[in-house]
Design an enzyme around this catalytic site. Structure first.
Site, PDB file in Angstrom:
ATOM      1  N   HIS A  28       9.364   7.387   5.792  1.00  0.00           N
ATOM      2  CA  HIS A  28      10.045   8.471   6.524  1.00  0.00           C
ATOM      3  C   HIS A  28      11.421   7.965   6.970  1.00  0.00           C
ATOM      4  O   HIS A  28      11.729   7.983   8.166  1.00  0.00           O
ATOM      5  CB  HIS A  28       9.245   8.900   7.763  1.00  0.00           C
ATOM      6  CG  HIS A  28       8.098   9.828   7.466  1.00  0.00           C
ATOM      7  ND1 HIS A  28       7.031   9.993   8.306  1.00  0.00           N
ATOM      8  CD2 HIS A  28       7.867  10.669   6.424  1.00  0.00           C
ATOM      9  CE1 HIS A  28       6.186  10.872   7.793  1.00  0.00           C
ATOM     10  NE2 HIS A  28       6.672  11.289   6.649  1.00  0.00           N
ATOM     11  N   HIS A  65       0.046  18.972  -0.837  1.00  0.00           N
ATOM     12  CA  HIS A  65       1.101  18.821   0.176  1.00  0.00           C
ATOM     13  C   HIS A  65       2.411  18.577  -0.578  1.00  0.00           C
ATOM     14  O   HIS A  65       2.419  17.878  -1.587  1.00  0.00           O
ATOM     15  CB  HIS A  65       0.709  17.614   1.032  1.00  0.00           C
ATOM     16  CG  HIS A  65       1.649  17.171   2.104  1.00  0.00           C
ATOM     17  ND1 HIS A  65       2.445  18.015   2.812  1.00  0.00           N
ATOM     18  CD2 HIS A  65       1.878  15.923   2.612  1.00  0.00           C
ATOM     19  CE1 HIS A  65       3.141  17.310   3.713  1.00  0.00           C
ATOM     20  NE2 HIS A  65       2.814  16.042   3.602  1.00  0.00           N
ATOM     21  N   GLU A  90       5.270  17.112   0.487  1.00  0.00           N
ATOM     22  CA  GLU A  90       6.189  16.037   0.894  1.00  0.00           C
ATOM     23  C   GLU A  90       6.448  15.109  -0.299  1.00  0.00           C
ATOM     24  O   GLU A  90       5.599  14.918  -1.172  1.00  0.00           O
ATOM     25  CB  GLU A  90       5.617  15.262   2.099  1.00  0.00           C
ATOM     26  CG  GLU A  90       6.695  14.448   2.784  1.00  0.00           C
ATOM     27  CD  GLU A  90       6.327  13.981   4.210  1.00  0.00           C
ATOM     28  OE1 GLU A  90       5.182  14.176   4.638  1.00  0.00           O
ATOM     29  OE2 GLU A  90       7.225  13.411   4.872  1.00  0.00           O
ATOM     30  N   ASP A 124       6.578  12.038  -0.971  1.00  0.00           N
ATOM     31  CA  ASP A 124       5.746  10.892  -1.369  1.00  0.00           C
ATOM     32  C   ASP A 124       4.569  11.320  -2.239  1.00  0.00           C
ATOM     33  O   ASP A 124       3.935  10.483  -2.875  1.00  0.00           O
ATOM     34  CB  ASP A 124       5.257  10.108  -0.132  1.00  0.00           C
ATOM     35  CG  ASP A 124       4.641  10.972   0.947  1.00  0.00           C
ATOM     36  OD1 ASP A 124       5.069  12.130   1.096  1.00  0.00           O
ATOM     37  OD2 ASP A 124       3.730  10.487   1.638  1.00  0.00           O
ATOM     38  N   HIS A 148      -0.321  17.265   8.079  1.00  0.00           N
ATOM     39  CA  HIS A 148       0.590  17.372   9.182  1.00  0.00           C
ATOM     40  C   HIS A 148       1.769  18.286   8.931  1.00  0.00           C
ATOM     41  O   HIS A 148       2.690  18.343   9.762  1.00  0.00           O
ATOM     42  CB  HIS A 148       1.099  15.960   9.550  1.00  0.00           C
ATOM     43  CG  HIS A 148       1.952  15.347   8.458  1.00  0.00           C
ATOM     44  ND1 HIS A 148       3.199  14.840   8.718  1.00  0.00           N
ATOM     45  CD2 HIS A 148       1.775  15.210   7.130  1.00  0.00           C
ATOM     46  CE1 HIS A 148       3.753  14.365   7.605  1.00  0.00           C
ATOM     47  NE2 HIS A 148       2.897  14.575   6.632  1.00  0.00           N
ATOM     48  N   ASP A 166      -2.961  13.523   3.333  1.00  0.00           N
ATOM     49  CA  ASP A 166      -2.557  12.554   4.370  1.00  0.00           C
ATOM     50  C   ASP A 166      -3.661  12.290   5.404  1.00  0.00           C
ATOM     51  O   ASP A 166      -3.757  11.177   5.941  1.00  0.00           O
ATOM     52  CB  ASP A 166      -1.317  13.061   5.115  1.00  0.00           C
ATOM     53  CG  ASP A 166      -0.041  12.900   4.307  1.00  0.00           C
ATOM     54  OD1 ASP A 166       0.026  11.986   3.469  1.00  0.00           O
ATOM     55  OD2 ASP A 166       0.895  13.704   4.519  1.00  0.00           O
ATOM     56  N   TYR A 180      -1.515   5.194  11.811  1.00  0.00           N
ATOM     57  CA  TYR A 180      -1.168   6.428  11.094  1.00  0.00           C
ATOM     58  C   TYR A 180      -1.432   7.642  11.998  1.00  0.00           C
ATOM     59  O   TYR A 180      -0.598   8.538  12.124  1.00  0.00           O
ATOM     60  CB  TYR A 180      -2.006   6.514   9.811  1.00  0.00           C
ATOM     61  CG  TYR A 180      -1.502   7.510   8.812  1.00  0.00           C
ATOM     62  CD1 TYR A 180      -0.629   7.128   7.795  1.00  0.00           C
ATOM     63  CD2 TYR A 180      -1.880   8.849   8.867  1.00  0.00           C
ATOM     64  CE1 TYR A 180      -0.157   8.048   6.878  1.00  0.00           C
ATOM     65  CE2 TYR A 180      -1.415   9.773   7.959  1.00  0.00           C
ATOM     66  CZ  TYR A 180      -0.556   9.366   6.956  1.00  0.00           C
ATOM     67  OH  TYR A 180      -0.087  10.280   6.052  1.00  0.00           O
ATOM     68  N   HIS A 194      -3.120   8.204   0.876  1.00  0.00           N
ATOM     69  CA  HIS A 194      -2.534   6.880   1.175  1.00  0.00           C
ATOM     70  C   HIS A 194      -3.669   5.922   1.523  1.00  0.00           C
ATOM     71  O   HIS A 194      -4.581   6.291   2.291  1.00  0.00           O
ATOM     72  CB  HIS A 194      -1.609   6.930   2.396  1.00  0.00           C
ATOM     73  CG  HIS A 194      -0.398   7.783   2.231  1.00  0.00           C
ATOM     74  ND1 HIS A 194       0.628   7.473   1.368  1.00  0.00           N
ATOM     75  CD2 HIS A 194      -0.027   8.931   2.851  1.00  0.00           C
ATOM     76  CE1 HIS A 194       1.568   8.409   1.454  1.00  0.00           C
ATOM     77  NE2 HIS A 194       1.191   9.301   2.339  1.00  0.00           N
TER      78      HIS A 194
HETATM   79 FE1  FEO Z   1       3.042  13.988   4.539  1.00  0.00          FE
HETATM   80 FE2  FEO Z   1       2.076  11.341   2.745  1.00  0.00          FE
HETATM   81  O1  FEO Z   1       3.096  12.842   3.128  1.00  0.00           O
END
Ligand code: FEO
Length: 401
Positions: free
Chosen positions: A23, A79, A81, A83, A145, A164, A192, A225
């Site tokens: 991030h 998701h 995002e 990543d 999130h 996530d 996390y 992750h």
């Molecule tokens: Fe919210 Fe691992 O991205």
């Protein structure tokens, strides 16, 4: 590199051993991370999530070794995002018409990042995709999130693909929770949660209760992750319920910055005072200018109360103290108490500013704090010890404002 998870599911993600910040510079990743992508081969073939953009080409090249890309029937994006969606452009160049299953908000976030009109299929909670022996059940997980976040449950194999949620920034080729050092795993999982999910605790609790009420058996939780929870996966679900419920341990943490050691010596004297009254409480001290900010946030998460200290500088407080207060405010901790301390030379605005900030952050302000002129002498340190005693006595009697 790929790893077989079971007969039908293969891990096709990327382990990022080098990653040390995430991030931007907002999250430290001492143990690297992984971007987990999963290939399901049933009568239909499904790819769940991709990897971070810098690894897009490597990801697609590896995927080609695993499967002819044209055999992928569906892509599921839990998701948007970067990543997880970062390899979509590279992938969609090869298979441009493949449908991408995601939430309505997923369409917005993916389009918002890549500005492509791919073949999106919007799904909502309860929608089912029949892939042969198994079915994929979609469960929206708004604000876990991001607004677009989603879980997918695979029937028959009893796998929850949780993206996530339940994840950790933790690089390991061991892949499963029962194979890694569990102290490391716990630290990365709580870090996390504390740093990413704390603001969304109310949604975490509701979503978990909703998923549990479906009574789906869960043999594995495949996160996006870190490691997969296959040994007693409900352990991380129970932890999340605990963490989401205004979590605290019997801990008081002192966060401070110091210029000529005066505020540090105050912190140590206050800590002594606290221990005089309460021998059982864990007291931890962190110089925030010399500590990892996200590790400090974990300690705040675990605390029932914090004391925040800074010398007065330029009619304000130090850069590091202001920075950690900004993080604390954003995370929206609940049910914690706080107070301010610090040295000053002439104008002495420090404790007033810190007290205002901890109030704005939603902490119960114990009192107006304590400040000492110049570098504290023995009398001043004794006042700090007394302050520490009073602080903990006020906590014990809940006499906080
Ligand atoms: Fe919210 Fe691992 O991205």
């Amino acid at each position: 590199m790929s790893y077989k998870i079971n007969e039908k599911v293969t891990w096709v993600g990327k382990i990022d051993w080098e990653l040390r910040k995430f991030h931007g510079n907002e999250y430290s990743t001492h143990r690297g991370s992984s971007y987990n992508s999963y290939l399901i081969r049933d009568e239909k073939t499904v790819l769940i999530d991709t990897v971070w953009k810098p690894f897009a080409k490597e990801f697609v090249d590896n995927l080609k070794k695993e499967i002819d890309l044209k055999e992928i029937d569906y892509i599921v994006m839990n998701h948007g995002e970067i990543d997880h969606s970062g390899a979509l452009e590279e992938l969609m160049r090869e298979i441009p018409d493949t449908p991408i299953y995601c939430t309505k908000n997923g369409v917005k976030s993916i389009k918002g990042h890549y500005h492509q009109d791919w073949n999106f299929v919007e799904v909502k909670t309860g929608d089912v995709l029949d892939i042969g022996e198994s079915k994929l059940v979609f469960i929206e997980a708004r604000m876990l999130h991001w607004p677009d976040s989603m879980f997918v449950y695979m029937t028959g194999d009893n796998i929850l693909f949780s993206n996530d949620a339940f994840g950790q920034h933790y690089a390991s080729e061991l892949l499963f929770n029962d194979r890694v050092d569990n102290a490391e795993l716990h630290q990365e999982a709580i870090k996390y949660y504390a740093n990413i999910l704390t603001p969304f605790s109310i949604f975490v609790k509701k979503k978990i209760e909703e998923v549990l009420s479906l009574n789906y058996p869960i043999d594995m939780i495949c996160t996006s992750h870190g490691v997969i929870w296959r040994d007693n996966p409900s352990q991380i679900v129970s932890k999340y319920l605990e963490w989401a419920d205004n979590y605290q341990e019997n801990q008081i943490t002192l966060l401070y910055d110091t210029m000529w050691d005066g505020t540090r010596r105050m912190a140590e004297a206050i800590a002594e005072g606290i221990k005089t009254v309460d021998k059982d409480v864990t007291v931890k001290l962190f110089n925030v200018s010399a500590s990892d900010k996200n590790d400090v946030i974990v300690e705040v998460f675990k605390s029932k109360a914090i004391l925040v200290g800074s010398p007065t500088i330029n009619k304000g407080i130090s850069f590091s103290t202001a920075g950690i207060l900004e993080m604390i405010k954003g995370l929206g901790f609940k049910n914690k108490a706080a107070a301010a301390f610090g040295c000053y030379g002439w104008s002495g605005e420090n404790t007033k500013i810190i007290t205002e900030e901890i109030g704005k952050a939603g902490f119960k302000v114990v009192d107006e704090g304590i400040k000492e002129l110049w570098n504290p002498d023995e009398e001043a340190l004794e006042r700090c010890r007394e302050y520490g005693k009073r602080f903990v006595e006020k906590l014990q009697t809940s006499a906080v404002s």
